[in-house]
Design a protein around this motif. Structure first.
Motif, PDB file in Angstrom:
ATOM      1  N   VAL A   1     -10.436  -2.987 -10.568  1.00 20.52           N
ATOM      2  CA  VAL A   1      -9.876  -1.811  -9.901  1.00 20.52           C
ATOM      3  C   VAL A   1      -8.278  -2.614 -10.536  1.00 20.52           C
ATOM      4  CG1 VAL A   1      -7.944  -1.498  -8.064  1.00 20.52           C
ATOM      5  CG2 VAL A   1     -10.677  -2.014  -8.188  1.00 20.52           C
ATOM      6  N   GLN A   2      -7.853  -1.232 -11.781  1.00 20.63           N
ATOM      7  CA  GLN A   2      -6.898  -0.919 -12.428  1.00 20.63           C
ATOM      8  C   GLN A   2      -5.705  -0.468 -11.419  1.00 20.63           C
ATOM      9  OE1 GLN A   2      -6.331   0.932 -15.566  1.00 20.63           O
ATOM     10  NE2 GLN A   2      -4.469  -0.219 -16.560  1.00 20.63           N
ATOM     11  N   HIS A   3      -4.000  -1.758 -11.605  1.00 20.81           N
ATOM     12  CA  HIS A   3      -3.099  -0.970  -9.924  1.00 20.81           C
ATOM     13  C   HIS A   3      -1.768  -1.254 -11.271  1.00 20.81           C
ATOM     14  CE1 HIS A   3      -5.727  -2.833  -6.465  1.00 20.81           C
ATOM     15  NE2 HIS A   3      -5.855  -4.068  -7.331  1.00 20.81           N
ATOM     16  N   ASP A   4      -1.585   0.045 -10.679  1.00 18.76           N
ATOM     17  CA  ASP A   4      -0.601   0.526 -11.884  1.00 18.76           C
ATOM     18  C   ASP A   4       0.958   1.041 -11.322  1.00 18.76           C
ATOM     19  OD1 ASP A   4       1.261   1.392 -13.183  1.00 18.76           O
ATOM     20  OD2 ASP A   4      -0.029   3.516 -14.130  1.00 18.76           O
ATOM     21  N   TYR A   5       2.053   0.080 -11.163  1.00 11.86           N
ATOM     22  CA  TYR A   5       3.248  -0.337 -10.565  1.00 11.86           C
ATOM     23  C   TYR A   5       4.378   0.521 -11.809  1.00 11.86           C
ATOM     24  CZ  TYR A   5       0.721  -1.545  -5.841  1.00 11.86           C
ATOM     25  OH  TYR A   5       0.219  -1.026  -5.099  1.00 11.86           O
TER      26      TYR A   5
ATOM     27  N   GLY B   1      -8.064  -6.315   2.802  1.00 13.69           N
ATOM     28  CA  GLY B   1      -8.561  -5.475   1.703  1.00 13.69           C
ATOM     29  C   GLY B   1      -6.917  -5.908   0.784  1.00 13.69           C
ATOM     30  N   ARG B   2      -6.796  -6.792   0.510  1.00 10.26           N
ATOM     31  CA  ARG B   2      -5.578  -7.446  -0.068  1.00 10.26           C
ATOM     32  C   ARG B   2      -6.428  -7.762  -1.522  1.00 10.26           C
ATOM     33  NH1 ARG B   2       0.625  -9.223   1.738  1.00 10.26           N
ATOM     34  NH2 ARG B   2       0.643  -8.211  -0.763  1.00 10.26           N
ATOM     35  N   SER B   3      -5.604  -7.683  -3.019  1.00 13.22           N
ATOM     36  CA  SER B   3      -5.388  -8.531  -3.926  1.00 13.22           C
ATOM     37  C   SER B   3      -3.816  -9.178  -4.442  1.00 13.22           C
ATOM     38  CB  SER B   3      -6.329  -6.816  -4.984  1.00 13.22           C
ATOM     39  OG  SER B   3      -6.249  -8.044  -6.255  1.00 13.22           O
ATOM     40  N   ALA B   4      -4.929 -10.439  -5.296  1.00 17.31           N
ATOM     41  CA  ALA B   4      -2.840 -11.121  -5.721  1.00 17.31           C
ATOM     42  C   ALA B   4      -3.154 -10.667  -6.570  1.00 17.31           C
ATOM     43  CB  ALA B   4      -3.688 -12.648  -6.345  1.00 17.31           C
ATOM     44  N   VAL B   5      -3.584 -10.469  -7.796  1.00 17.68           N
ATOM     45  CA  VAL B   5      -3.460  -9.102  -8.807  1.00 17.68           C
ATOM     46  C   VAL B   5      -2.813  -8.152  -8.061  1.00 17.68           C
ATOM     47  CG1 VAL B   5      -4.387  -8.220 -11.137  1.00 17.68           C
ATOM     48  CG2 VAL B   5      -5.160  -9.856 -10.458  1.00 17.68           C
ATOM     49  N   ALA B   6      -3.083  -7.342  -7.147  1.00 17.20           N
ATOM     50  CA  ALA B   6      -2.464  -5.402  -6.905  1.00 17.20           C
ATOM     51  C   ALA B   6      -0.791  -6.287  -6.256  1.00 17.20           C
ATOM     52  CB  ALA B   6      -3.392  -5.086  -5.401  1.00 17.20           C
ATOM     53  N   ALA B   7      -0.898  -7.034  -5.662  1.00 17.80           N
ATOM     54  CA  ALA B   7       0.308  -8.234  -4.757  1.00 17.80           C
ATOM     55  C   ALA B   7       1.464  -8.350  -6.122  1.00 17.80           C
ATOM     56  CB  ALA B   7       0.256  -8.852  -4.423  1.00 17.80           C
ATOM     57  N   SER B   8       0.994  -9.026  -7.018  1.00 16.53           N
ATOM     58  CA  SER B   8       1.483  -9.260  -8.764  1.00 16.53           C
ATOM     59  C   SER B   8       1.838  -8.242  -9.301  1.00 16.53           C
ATOM     60  CB  SER B   8       0.734 -10.048  -9.204  1.00 16.53           C
ATOM     61  OG  SER B   8       1.770 -10.483 -10.762  1.00 16.53           O
TER      62      SER B   8
ATOM     63  N   TYR C   1       2.769  -5.732  -8.077  1.00 16.11           N
ATOM     64  CA  TYR C   1       3.960  -4.883  -7.146  1.00 16.11           C
ATOM     65  C   TYR C   1       5.147  -4.846  -7.551  1.00 16.11           C
ATOM     66  CZ  TYR C   1       5.884  -2.909  -3.139  1.00 16.11           C
ATOM     67  OH  TYR C   1       7.570  -2.496  -2.047  1.00 16.11           O
ATOM     68  N   LEU C   2       5.056  -6.609  -7.371  1.00 13.97           N
ATOM     69  CA  LEU C   2       6.474  -6.828  -7.698  1.00 13.97           C
ATOM     70  C   LEU C   2       7.024  -7.462  -8.599  1.00 13.97           C
ATOM     71  CD1 LEU C   2       6.131 -10.378  -8.873  1.00 13.97           C
ATOM     72  CD2 LEU C   2       4.918 -10.099  -6.942  1.00 13.97           C
ATOM     73  N   SER C   3       5.889  -7.007  -9.988  1.00 17.56           N
ATOM     74  CA  SER C   3       6.598  -6.854 -11.117  1.00 17.56           C
ATOM     75  C   SER C   3       6.986  -5.869 -11.970  1.00 17.56           C
ATOM     76  CB  SER C   3       6.070  -7.985 -12.375  1.00 17.56           C
ATOM     77  OG  SER C   3       4.397  -7.620 -12.289  1.00 17.56           O
ATOM     78  N   CYS C   4       6.557  -4.352 -11.176  1.00 18.91           N
ATOM     79  CA  CYS C   4       6.496  -3.186 -11.786  1.00 18.91           C
ATOM     80  C   CYS C   4       5.693  -3.081 -12.483  1.00 18.91           C
ATOM     81  CB  CYS C   4       7.710  -2.556 -11.561  1.00 18.91           C
ATOM     82  SG  CYS C   4       8.613  -2.475 -10.049  1.00 18.91           S
ATOM     83  N   SER C   5       4.803  -3.510 -12.677  1.00 23.15           N
ATOM     84  CA  SER C   5       3.868  -3.773 -14.301  1.00 23.15           C
ATOM     85  C   SER C   5       2.331  -2.802 -13.826  1.00 23.15           C
ATOM     86  CB  SER C   5       3.416  -4.965 -14.298  1.00 23.15           C
ATOM     87  OG  SER C   5       2.677  -5.751 -13.872  1.00 23.15           O
ATOM     88  N   ARG C   6       1.208  -3.174 -14.848  1.00 22.34           N
ATOM     89  CA  ARG C   6       0.373  -1.776 -14.411  1.00 22.34           C
ATOM     90  C   ARG C   6      -0.794  -3.841 -15.413  1.00 22.34           C
ATOM     91  NH1 ARG C   6       0.062   2.393 -17.349  1.00 22.34           N
ATOM     92  NH2 ARG C   6      -0.203   0.699 -19.659  1.00 22.34           N
ATOM     93  N   MET C   7      -1.882  -3.678 -14.001  1.00 20.79           N
ATOM     94  CA  MET C   7      -2.611  -4.744 -14.527  1.00 20.79           C
ATOM     95  C   MET C   7      -4.744  -4.787 -14.075  1.00 20.79           C
ATOM     96  SD  MET C   7      -0.287  -7.896 -12.577  1.00 20.79           S
ATOM     97  CE  MET C   7      -1.256  -9.513 -12.518  1.00 20.79           C
ATOM     98  N   LEU C   8      -5.166  -5.551 -14.791  1.00 22.91           N
ATOM     99  CA  LEU C   8      -6.406  -5.176 -14.489  1.00 22.91           C
ATOM    100  C   LEU C   8      -6.698  -6.694 -13.629  1.00 22.91           C
ATOM    101  CD1 LEU C   8      -8.912  -3.509 -14.494  1.00 22.91           C
ATOM    102  CD2 LEU C   8      -9.549  -5.131 -16.587  1.00 22.91           C
ATOM    103  N   ASN C   9      -7.638  -6.082 -12.150  1.00 17.87           N
ATOM    104  CA  ASN C   9      -8.057  -6.696 -11.355  1.00 17.87           C
ATOM    105  C   ASN C   9      -9.726  -6.812 -12.000  1.00 17.87           C
ATOM    106  OD1 ASN C   9      -9.491  -8.931  -9.673  1.00 17.87           O
ATOM    107  ND2 ASN C   9      -7.909  -7.797  -7.666  1.00 17.87           N
ATOM    108  N   GLU C  10     -10.414  -8.305 -12.793  1.00 22.88           N
ATOM    109  CA  GLU C  10     -11.375  -8.776 -13.589  1.00 22.88           C
ATOM    110  C   GLU C  10     -12.308  -8.626 -11.705  1.00 22.88           C
ATOM    111  OE1 GLU C  10     -10.880 -11.847 -15.995  1.00 22.88           O
ATOM    112  OE2 GLU C  10      -9.150 -10.247 -17.279  1.00 22.88           O
ATOM    113  N   TYR C  11     -11.661  -9.501 -10.931  1.00 24.53           N
ATOM    114  CA  TYR C  11     -12.730  -9.422  -9.652  1.00 24.53           C
ATOM    115  C   TYR C  11     -13.621  -8.278  -9.383  1.00 24.53           C
ATOM    116  CZ  TYR C  11     -14.440 -11.007  -4.864  1.00 24.53           C
ATOM    117  OH  TYR C  11     -15.356 -11.038  -4.555  1.00 24.53           O
TER     118      TYR C  11
END
Length: 384
Positions: free
Chosen positions: A38-42, A16-23, A25-35
């Motif tokens: 889902v947009q991950h906002d840290y 249930g994990r995503s490489a975009v979400a992991a990145s 999290y570690l960079s404390c940024s907001r990234m969109l997973n095009e797969y």
């Protein structure tokens, strides 16, 4: 003080994990997973100290943008349980300054991962100033010289020739086919389904029931990926981290050292503590007992008792050593006296035997002398 911690784990869709979400999290940024969209906002996460992306020479330059890099990974992996990335979490020596910690991390990532052909997304977190640690997110699929993704596993067909079965990839089968190797397909033999070569099936008139040739279950793994995924290479990375950290500690003039080996491998009798994690420590700060923290407190108390018992045992051992040496010295003196006494007894025993031999010679003469003495005494009485 400096501790050894290098945790390795996989970022997998199956978990249930995503490489975009992991990145993100570690960079404390907001990234969109095009797969999956889902947009991950840290962006509200605290503690980011430093971050960077490291690429090998063959990687596209646009992958310096971590969002493009990990979306390219997500696009390449097609299955629902694909392994997307490998993640390392390493504890940084607290004795080093921030610049020294970052220099240590950069050198380690370049030498151990980027030089192998991996793309590395790296960040340093330190929320309270007492727990500096690094997150290292790595690609798991090798790159070609042109920057394209290689295969992780390749389909391997089980072919036959003269009763011998051997595995070939699609590229290898082209040359193997010219040598007489044939793929195997399922044919209906009576009520059973049997794999055999088409030439043999045509002779017997069997009907093919499947268009898929016989192949190995998991295929043939890319040798580069196989090396990266091996337990032996993980041990190499763990030892390399300890070596690099100890070298930096030594150059900085610190006496502390870390060791990648387990307590059992180092011959230590103390029990190792478990990793508590931020969730358990947050519970403790709120006054709620955490199972992990409670277990660590018990382990520390047991280890303190073990050290105390070992100290008492050492005192007793030293006392026994000194006592035994004194007893041994006295016994040695007594042994010397006993030896002298035994020698004297043996000398006396030899003299006694000589005296007995002499007595055997003089006894008849003594008896005759005693007889004469009695006669003289008797004559003297008669005269009186």
């Amino acid at each position: 003080m400096a501790i050894y911690h290098l945790e390795a784990k996989m970022v997998s869709r199956g978990a249930g994990r995503s490489a975009v979400a992991a990145s993100a999290y570690l960079s404390c940024s907001r990234m969109l997973n095009e797969y999956d969209g889902v947009q991950h906002d840290y962006t509200r996460k605290q503690g980011l100290v430093w971050q960077a992306v490291f690429l090998p020479d063959m990687a596209p330059v646009e992958w310096q943008d971590r969002e493009k890099l990990w979306n390219a990974v997500e696009e390449t992996e097609k299955t629902k349980d694909s392994r997307l990335a490998r993640e390392f979490v390493a504890a940084l020596p607290i004795e080093l300054s921030r610049q020294q910690q970052i220099a240590l991390l950069q050198k380690f990532v370049r030498e151990q991962f980027v030089a192998e052909g991996m793309c590395a997304d790296v960040a340093v977190h330190d929320t309270d100033g007492h727990n500096p640690h690094a997150h290292i997110l790595l690609t798991v699929r090798p790159l070609t010289e042109t920057g394209a993704w290689q295969y992780k596993t390749e389909k391997e067909y089980l072919c036959v020739k003269g009763g011998e079965e051997r595995g070939f990839t699609a590229a290898e089968f082209k040359s193997a086919q010219a040598e007489g190797w044939e793929k195997q397909y399922q044919y209906k033999v009576d009520k059973k389904k049997v794999y055999m070569a088409p030439s043999q099936a045509e002779k017997c008139g069997y009907e093919r029931v499947s268009k898929y040739p016989k192949s190995t279950k998991y295929g043939r793994q890319n040798p580069i990926s196989a090396r990266w995924n091996s337990e032996e290479h993980l041990l190499v990375w763990r030892e390399a981290w300890a070596t690099a950290a100890n070298r930096c500690l030594e150059l900085a003039g610190h006496a502390e050292r870390i060791d990648h080996r387990s307590h059992a491998a180092r011959g230590l009798e103390e029990r190792p503590t478990v990793h508590e994690g931020v969730a358990a420590q947050a519970l403790e700060r709120r006054g709620i007992l955490s199972d992990r923290c409670e277990l660590n407190r018990q382990i520390k108390a047991d280890n303190a008792l073990l050290r105390e018992l070992k100290a008492e045992l050492k005192k007793l051992s030293d006392l026994v050593v000194h006592t035994v040496s004194a007893v041994a010295e006295r016994l040695e003196k007594l042994r010397g006296r006993v030896l002298i006494f035994c020698y004297q007894l043996s000398h006396i025993r030899a003299g006694r035997e000589r005296y007995q031999d002499a007595l055997h010679v003089y006894r008849p003469q003594m008896a005759r002398y005693n007889g004469l003495v009695r006669q003289i005494k008797d004559k003297s009485r008669e005269r009186k």
